[in-house]
Write an enzyme that holds these catalytic residues in place. Sequence first.
Site, PDB file in Angstrom:
ATOM      1  N   PRO A   2      -2.114   2.648   3.861  1.00 43.26           N
ATOM      2  CA  PRO A   2      -1.043   2.448   2.859  1.00 43.26           C
ATOM      3  C   PRO A   2      -0.257   1.175   3.147  1.00 43.26           C
ATOM      4  O   PRO A   2       0.091   0.906   4.293  1.00 43.26           O
ATOM      5  CB  PRO A   2      -0.145   3.676   3.050  1.00 43.26           C
ATOM      6  CG  PRO A   2      -0.909   4.646   3.865  1.00 43.26           C
ATOM      7  CD  PRO A   2      -1.919   3.862   4.656  1.00 43.26           C
ATOM      8  N   GLU A   3      -0.030   0.391   2.097  1.00 40.29           N
ATOM      9  CA  GLU A   3       0.776  -0.817   2.212  1.00 40.29           C
ATOM     10  C   GLU A   3       2.050  -0.605   1.385  1.00 40.29           C
ATOM     11  O   GLU A   3       2.300   0.503   0.931  1.00 40.29           O
ATOM     12  CB  GLU A   3      -0.031  -2.030   1.724  1.00 40.29           C
ATOM     13  CG  GLU A   3      -1.344  -2.190   2.494  1.00 40.29           C
ATOM     14  CD  GLU A   3      -2.174  -3.383   2.026  1.00 40.29           C
ATOM     15  OE1 GLU A   3      -1.608  -4.322   1.457  1.00 40.29           O
ATOM     16  OE2 GLU A   3      -3.397  -3.358   2.243  1.00 40.29           O
ATOM     17  N   ARG A 114      -6.755  10.515  10.795  1.00 38.78           N
ATOM     18  CA  ARG A 114      -6.942   9.687  11.994  1.00 38.78           C
ATOM     19  C   ARG A 114      -5.839   9.873  13.031  1.00 38.78           C
ATOM     20  O   ARG A 114      -5.957   9.413  14.153  1.00 38.78           O
ATOM     21  CB  ARG A 114      -7.043   8.213  11.599  1.00 38.78           C
ATOM     22  CG  ARG A 114      -8.193   7.884  10.653  1.00 38.78           C
ATOM     23  CD  ARG A 114      -9.531   7.823  11.360  1.00 38.78           C
ATOM     24  NE  ARG A 114      -9.557   6.810  12.403  1.00 38.78           N
ATOM     25  CZ  ARG A 114      -9.856   5.522  12.214  1.00 38.78           C
ATOM     26  NH1 ARG A 114     -10.143   5.077  11.016  1.00 38.78           N
ATOM     27  NH2 ARG A 114      -9.861   4.679  13.223  1.00 38.78           N
TER      28      ARG A 114
END
Length: 276
Positions: A2-3, A114
């Site tokens: 996500p940015e 992750r």
Amino acid sequence: MPELPEVETVRARLEPVLVGRRLERVEIHDPRLTRPFDPAGVAAELEGERIAAVDRRGKYLIVRFESGRVLLIHLRMTGNLLHGSGEWLPPADPHRRAVVRLDDGSDVIYRDVRRFGTWLLVEPHELEPYLGDRVGREPLERSFTTKRLAEALAGRRTPVKAAILDQRRLAGVGNIYADEALWRARIHPQRPAGELDPAELKALHRGIRTALKAGIERQGATLRDYRTPDGGSGAMQHEFKVYGREGEPCDRCGTPIEKIRAAGRGTWYCPNCQRL
Ligand SMILES: [Zn+2]
């Protein structure tokens, strides 16, 4: 990963349903989420806090409590925040790292495949020093002018892509939106950052803002793991100009998009529009 547009989408969706709510019960199942702090201890500290605001700085979500304390959430690679109640809730799965029950009976679920995401509870006086060391200028703020961008890049010999990925100089731009912004500005990702002329700096400033705004309008890009808090997908991935489009024609000139490595990352660009 996500940015800025993805984190901003999550923030905007969560704000109206979280502000004013009290955290009734908090369960944190993964010690990596809060390390080096004990997850049970952090959960106990969070219980009873009432949410005053949900803000964002760069890729950090900032959950402000009425007490003045702040929960800083970073989704890193694959973190997701989901919100809903009752039958909506997805079944428990091994990637669920935390569950927060709110005082209206709804839940916030944190999933992370992750496990690089982080939850950090800080005292009021700790917030600005923490962010100040890690997060640079907000590219969508009015105060972020071409001049500010020029200051951030001045004298730097690093490739411009690496420079705009540096979170301490520019907040929230990651691999996807860096490539998209450079294509819009017609700048090769490996140009030395400090060598851009005024016209190029102006184009890059506009390119960064336009690419980020497009991402927010499309609710972010869902490539694999990113979800909006209702479990939906973003749509920006359908409108990428270069990212992931190796071999496809450039929207502007028809030249096949090429992929190289720049700033240590897979990088897509148009070899005709973006000359070295
Ligand atoms: Zn082109």
